[in-house]
Design a protein around this motif. Structure first.
Motif, PDB file in Angstrom:
ATOM      1  N   ARG A  96     -47.133 -28.638 -47.393  1.00 37.28           N
ATOM      2  CA  ARG A  96     -48.330 -28.197 -48.104  1.00 37.28           C
ATOM      3  C   ARG A  96     -48.752 -26.808 -47.633  1.00 37.28           C
ATOM      4  N   ALA A  97     -48.734 -26.586 -46.324  1.00 37.83           N
ATOM      5  CA  ALA A  97     -49.126 -25.285 -45.777  1.00 37.83           C
ATOM      6  C   ALA A  97     -48.186 -24.185 -46.258  1.00 37.83           C
ATOM      7  N   TYR A  98     -46.900 -24.492 -46.338  1.00 42.37           N
ATOM      8  CA  TYR A  98     -45.927 -23.505 -46.815  1.00 42.37           C
ATOM      9  C   TYR A  98     -46.196 -23.149 -48.284  1.00 42.37           C
ATOM     10  N   VAL A  99     -46.400 -24.151 -49.107  1.00 46.56           N
ATOM     11  CA  VAL A  99     -46.659 -23.900 -50.534  1.00 46.56           C
ATOM     12  C   VAL A  99     -47.944 -23.089 -50.687  1.00 46.56           C
ATOM     13  N   ASP A 100     -48.977 -23.414 -49.932  1.00 43.08           N
ATOM     14  CA  ASP A 100     -50.225 -22.638 -49.987  1.00 43.08           C
ATOM     15  C   ASP A 100     -49.959 -21.179 -49.631  1.00 43.08           C
ATOM     16  N   ARG A 101     -49.169 -20.958 -48.571  1.00 39.53           N
ATOM     17  CA  ARG A 101     -48.868 -19.605 -48.112  1.00 39.53           C
ATOM     18  C   ARG A 101     -48.097 -18.826 -49.180  1.00 39.53           C
ATOM     19  N   VAL A 102     -47.107 -19.456 -49.785  1.00 48.01           N
ATOM     20  CA  VAL A 102     -46.303 -18.777 -50.808  1.00 48.01           C
ATOM     21  C   VAL A 102     -47.145 -18.459 -52.034  1.00 48.01           C
ATOM     22  N   LEU A 103     -47.954 -19.410 -52.471  1.00 53.65           N
ATOM     23  CA  LEU A 103     -48.763 -19.180 -53.667  1.00 53.65           C
ATOM     24  C   LEU A 103     -49.830 -18.109 -53.458  1.00 53.65           C
ATOM     25  N   ALA A 104     -50.336 -17.992 -52.238  1.00 53.77           N
ATOM     26  CA  ALA A 104     -51.397 -17.027 -51.952  1.00 53.77           C
ATOM     27  C   ALA A 104     -50.847 -15.659 -51.553  1.00 53.77           C
ATOM     28  N   SER A 105     -49.542 -15.543 -51.379  1.00 58.17           N
ATOM     29  CA  SER A 105     -48.948 -14.298 -50.903  1.00 58.17           C
ATOM     30  C   SER A 105     -48.952 -13.223 -51.984  1.00 58.17           C
ATOM     31  N   PRO A 106     -49.305 -11.996 -51.586  1.00 57.98           N
ATOM     32  CA  PRO A 106     -49.217 -10.897 -52.547  1.00 57.98           C
ATOM     33  C   PRO A 106     -47.777 -10.378 -52.690  1.00 57.98           C
ATOM     34  N   VAL A 107     -46.871 -10.906 -51.856  1.00 60.60           N
ATOM     35  CA  VAL A 107     -45.477 -10.470 -51.874  1.00 60.60           C
ATOM     36  C   VAL A 107     -44.675 -11.382 -52.797  1.00 60.60           C
ATOM     37  N   PRO A 108     -44.146 -10.873 -53.891  1.00 58.72           N
ATOM     38  CA  PRO A 108     -43.357 -11.726 -54.784  1.00 58.72           C
ATOM     39  C   PRO A 108     -42.031 -12.112 -54.133  1.00 58.72           C
ATOM     40  N   GLY A 109     -41.597 -13.333 -54.402  1.00 56.30           N
ATOM     41  CA  GLY A 109     -40.316 -13.797 -53.879  1.00 56.30           C
ATOM     42  C   GLY A 109     -40.338 -14.222 -52.430  1.00 56.30           C
ATOM     43  N   LEU A 110     -41.518 -14.382 -51.849  1.00 55.18           N
ATOM     44  CA  LEU A 110     -41.610 -14.759 -50.438  1.00 55.18           C
ATOM     45  C   LEU A 110     -40.904 -16.083 -50.164  1.00 55.18           C
ATOM     46  N   ASP A 111     -40.863 -16.954 -51.157  1.00 57.09           N
ATOM     47  CA  ASP A 111     -40.243 -18.265 -50.956  1.00 57.09           C
ATOM     48  C   ASP A 111     -38.727 -18.181 -50.758  1.00 57.09           C
ATOM     49  N   ALA A 112     -38.119 -17.023 -50.991  1.00 62.52           N
ATOM     50  CA  ALA A 112     -36.671 -16.870 -50.800  1.00 62.52           C
ATOM     51  C   ALA A 112     -36.332 -16.208 -49.462  1.00 62.52           C
ATOM     52  N   TRP A 113     -37.322 -15.722 -48.748  1.00 67.32           N
ATOM     53  CA  TRP A 113     -37.067 -15.049 -47.477  1.00 67.32           C
ATOM     54  C   TRP A 113     -36.786 -16.077 -46.387  1.00 67.32           C
ATOM     55  N   PRO A 114     -35.932 -15.768 -45.424  1.00 66.22           N
ATOM     56  CA  PRO A 114     -35.611 -16.721 -44.345  1.00 66.22           C
ATOM     57  C   PRO A 114     -36.648 -16.687 -43.216  1.00 66.22           C
ATOM     58  N   THR A 115     -37.854 -17.088 -43.527  1.00 68.13           N
ATOM     59  CA  THR A 115     -38.930 -17.085 -42.537  1.00 68.13           C
ATOM     60  C   THR A 115     -38.939 -18.404 -41.760  1.00 68.13           C
ATOM     61  N   PRO A 116     -39.578 -18.441 -40.586  1.00 69.94           N
ATOM     62  CA  PRO A 116     -39.700 -19.709 -39.856  1.00 69.94           C
ATOM     63  C   PRO A 116     -40.393 -20.795 -40.695  1.00 69.94           C
ATOM     64  N   ALA A 117     -41.392 -20.398 -41.475  1.00 63.53           N
ATOM     65  CA  ALA A 117     -42.093 -21.378 -42.317  1.00 63.53           C
ATOM     66  C   ALA A 117     -41.145 -21.963 -43.364  1.00 63.53           C
ATOM     67  N   ARG A 118     -40.287 -21.131 -43.928  1.00 58.66           N
ATOM     68  CA  ARG A 118     -39.321 -21.618 -44.918  1.00 58.66           C
ATOM     69  C   ARG A 118     -38.323 -22.570 -44.272  1.00 58.66           C
TER      70      ARG A 118
END
Length: 75
Positions: free
Chosen positions: A40-62
């Protein structure tokens, strides 16, 4: 002092998990609450991000999100 908002969030999450998976499954897998909260926290972070495509980046949260998906699939 009790954080009523956090307590209600935990109670709501627990009730939703019991409705989705059944009480015996939730009791047998207490990690479900943590997994769902991380996702849930990850989805909130991705949806609120001003950076498009953040969900494809290899971040620790991902990585946590993907591990959680695999753990849910295993249950």
């Amino acid at each position: 002092v009790v954080d009523l908002g956090a307590a209600m969030h935990r109670l709501t999450r627990r009730c939703a998990l019991e409705m989705l998976f059944g009480e015996p499954v939730v009791r047998a897998h207490p990690e479900l609450e943590e997994i769902v909260e991380q996702r849930r926290a990850y989805v909130d972070r991705v949806l609120a991000s001003p950076v498009p495509g953040l969900d494809a980046w290899p971040t620790p949260a991902r990585r946590r999100f993907r591990r959680g998906r695999a753990r849910l699939a295993a249950i």
